[in-house]
Design a protein around this motif. Structure first.
Motif, short mmCIF file in Angstrom:
data_model
loop_
_atom_site.label_atom_id
_atom_site.label_comp_id
_atom_site.label_asym_id
_atom_site.label_seq_id
_atom_site.Cartn_x
_atom_site.Cartn_y
_atom_site.Cartn_z
N SER A 1 0.84 -1.20 0.00
CA SER A 1 0.00 0.00 0.00
C SER A 1 0.87 1.24 0.00
CB SER A 1 -0.92 0.01 1.23
OG SER A 1 -0.14 0.02 2.42
N GLY A 2 0.21 2.41 -0.07
CA GLY A 2 0.92 3.67 0.05
C GLY A 2 1.97 3.89 -0.99
N GLU A 3 3.10 4.42 -0.57
CA GLU A 3 4.18 4.80 -1.47
C GLU A 3 4.77 3.58 -2.17
OE1 GLU A 3 6.59 7.10 -3.69
OE2 GLU A 3 4.87 7.68 -2.44
N ILE A 4 4.78 2.44 -1.48
CA ILE A 4 5.30 1.20 -2.09
C ILE A 4 4.46 0.82 -3.30
CG2 ILE A 4 5.90 -1.21 -1.72
CD1 ILE A 4 7.57 0.88 -0.15
N ALA A 5 3.15 0.99 -3.16
CA ALA A 5 2.24 0.70 -4.28
C ALA A 5 2.56 1.60 -5.46
CB ALA A 5 0.80 0.86 -3.84
N ASN A 6 2.85 2.87 -5.18
CA ASN A 6 3.21 3.80 -6.26
C ASN A 6 4.49 3.35 -6.96
OD1 ASN A 6 1.08 5.65 -5.99
ND2 ASN A 6 2.10 6.70 -4.28
N LYS A 7 5.48 2.89 -6.18
CA LYS A 7 6.73 2.43 -6.76
C LYS A 7 6.51 1.18 -7.61
CE LYS A 7 9.49 5.43 -4.70
NZ LYS A 7 10.29 6.42 -5.45
N MET A 8 5.69 0.27 -7.09
CA MET A 8 5.39 -0.96 -7.83
C MET A 8 4.69 -0.62 -9.14
SD MET A 8 3.42 -4.41 -6.50
CE MET A 8 4.74 -4.86 -5.38
N ALA A 9 3.76 0.33 -9.07
CA ALA A 9 3.04 0.76 -10.26
C ALA A 9 4.00 1.38 -11.28
CB ALA A 9 1.95 1.75 -9.88
N ALA A 10 4.95 2.18 -10.77
CA ALA A 10 5.91 2.82 -11.67
C ALA A 10 6.80 1.77 -12.36
CB ALA A 10 6.77 3.80 -10.88
#
Length: 550
Positions: free
Chosen positions: A464-473
């Motif tokens: 979740s959170g910022e990790i999810a953004n990194k995974m999405a990127a």
């Protein structure tokens, strides 16, 4: 890449068809809506065993068809090796009949399940949080290292050398076994050959020899009989010739009276000439026949030898005995040549062993050279995914063993935390960690080779959170060079898709069915907002969804 997936009569699906785009495709839907059904259907196309229970209506045929654009994957050789017709636009169809039987077709050609399973992994690679076992396999780990090391050419050379080494080694084993067996028979075969060789079989006419034997054995009777015949021909007054001549003289008085009498005279005259010739020849033969005890003894001995050999080898002619002799000669020669052949093979094996080990060492050095880079890349990606303290240790060891993928063994050690001892990745990494490691590995591989369509099935669970953004990127970056499908519950990942497909269920005539829908931009805003805040969509959720999409 997969371009189209059509499913009929499978699980909760009646009849759907979905077109896929290049890049990142997002699949979302509530738990139980049927996302796993899509993967199940696709797995059948890729070679999974069919199950009659998966049919929606057991009285109808289940059909799953997938279309692939495979031009850039260089799969012509793979298709040839599996006896398949190659087409850059390949269609795979799987049918499950009401009887329970399953059929498969590639470009309308019937194929076996093994052929399907041989092609499938080169088209689609499915990963879920519970299906990351390949990461723990040494062979897969080696493949990752070799991709970075660009070892394809070296490994092809190694494979060819290893094949030649194994073939020659097998040939040596067979030669030694043949020598061992031949050694037991060499003395007997030599005895048989010598026996036939001493018989001087070449040039023998057995029929003529037997006739000569009969003549010499009965020389006295033949002489007496032929002399009697000559006497009967030529005896004065009552001999056949004299009688015939008197009859001819009598007919000569009539031959001018008509053609019929002349013809009688001609026929009798011909008989007299033939009788005269027959008498002379009989007399000559009678004169030539002489008793010769020494020749008779020699012929008898030769015939006895022939008959003994023919009975011994169960044949009836001299030519068959000669054939057996030649075969024995060849076998003896082969046996005598085995030592030099074995010595030659042993030298070849020494050279082949040196060559394959030299190539194996080159592969080892190449692998060692890229491991630090791979380790650095993986750890950097995992740091972005929240595993800040993740560390790898690739224990690559050059061995004496000639293995399929080289002469190395590999033990991949891992730890996700500071102050903890590293352990084998398959023992110490959790499911969530394995999912992130797999994503990192695929992200690195995508830089070095053309990957098949990647499908990530909820590998973002627990993120979740910022990790999810990194995974999405990371997924977004990978999708620029390949087709990637992500089944996800995270709005951050869902917002990155070039295509967004929603899986949902609805009741049709009191029957629950799974449906697919390609979402428009407005539909995506609502779907992502619901992923953020639940079914009751708020303005803030909508605003957040728009922000993510933008």
């Amino acid at each position: 890449m997969i371009t189209t997936l059509a499913i009929k009569n499978y699980a909760l699906i009646d009849d759907i068809r979905m077109d896929f785009k290049d890049g990142l495709t997002i699949i979302t839907g509530e738990t139980g809506a049927g996302k796993s059904i899509l993967l199940g259907a696709l797995s059948l196309v890729l070679g999974k065993r069919a199950d009659l229970n998966s049919m929606k209506d057991a009285s109808k045929k289940c059909i799953i068809e997938a279309e692939f654009a495979i031009k850039k994957f260089n799969l012509q050789t793979l298709f040839e090796e599996n006896d398949l017709d190659y087409d850059a636009h390949t269609i795979i169809r799987r049918e499950i009949l009401p009887s329970g039987k399953s059929r498969a077709f590639i470009n309308d050609t019937p194929v076996t399940l093994s052929q399907l399973q041989a092609v499938g992994p080169y088209l689609v690679d499915i990963h879920s949080q519970h299906e990351t076992l390949s990461l723990a396999e040494e062979n897969y780990q080696m493949q990752v290292i070799d991709a970075l090391a660009e070892n394809t050419s070296l490994k092809n050379t190694y494979s060819e050398q290893l094949k030649a080494y194994r073939i020659t080694t097998k040939g040596l084993e067979e030669a030694k076994l043949k020598k061992s067996e031949a050694s037991k028979e060499i003395d007997y075969n030599t005895f048989l050959f010598t026996e036939l060789e001493e018989a001087n079989l070449e040039g023998i006419d057995q029929v003529k020899l037997e006739e000569t034997y009969e003549t010499l054995s009965n020389a006295e009777e033949i002489q007496e009989t032929l002399s009697k015949v000559v006497q009967l021909f030529s005896e004065e007054q009552i001999g056949t010739m004299e009688t015939a001549k008197e009859a001819r003289a009598a007919l000569s008085q009539l031959k001018n009276y008509g053609s019929v009498y002349h013809a009688l005279w001609e026929r009798l005259n011909s008989v007299i000439i033939e009788l005269d010739d027959l008498s002379e020849e009989t007399e000559q033969i009678a004169t030539s026949v002489e008793a010769n005890p020494q020749e008779l003894l020699a012929i008898n001995e030769k015939l006895q030898t022939l008959h003994k050999l023919q009975h011994k080898h169960n044949v009836a002619t001299v030519s068959e005995l000669i054939e057996i002799k030649n075969t024995l000669d060849a076998n003896i020669t082969d046996t005598n040549n085995l030592d030099s052949h074995i010595e030659k093979l042993e030298k070849e094996i020494v050279n082949l062993n040196k060559e394959v080990r030299k190539t194996g060492k080159a592969i080892h050095e190449s692998r060692e050279g890229v491991i630090p880079k791979l380790q650095e890349k993986l750890e950097a990606i995992l740091a972005k995914l929240g595993l800040l303290n993740a560390r790898f240790d690739f224990k690559l060891t050059l061995t004496e063993s000639l293995r399929e993928n080289g002469t190395d063994t590999l033990d991949l050690l891992f730890t996700a935390n500071k102050g903890t001892t590293m352990g084998s990745i398959k023992k110490v990494a959790s499911g969530g960690e394995m999912s992130r490691i797999m994503l990192a590995v695929k992200a690195v591989l995508a830089e070095y080779q053309t990957l098949p369509t990647l499908i990530f099935d909820e590998i973002d669970t627990g993120v979740s959170g910022e990790i999810a953004n990194k995974m999405a990127a990371i997924m977004d970056g990978m999708s620029h060079g390949m087709q990637l499908v992500s089944i996800t519950h995270l709005p951050q990942i869902a917002s990155k898709g070039a295509q967004h497909i929603k899986v949902y269920k609805e009741d049709v005539n009191n029957v629950t069915e799974t449906h697919l829908k390609t979402l428009s931009q407005e539909d995506r805003i609502v779907e992502i907002a619901q992923m953020i805040g639940g079914k009751n969509v708020t303005d803030s959720a909508l605003a957040h969804a728009k922000e993510l999409l933008n």
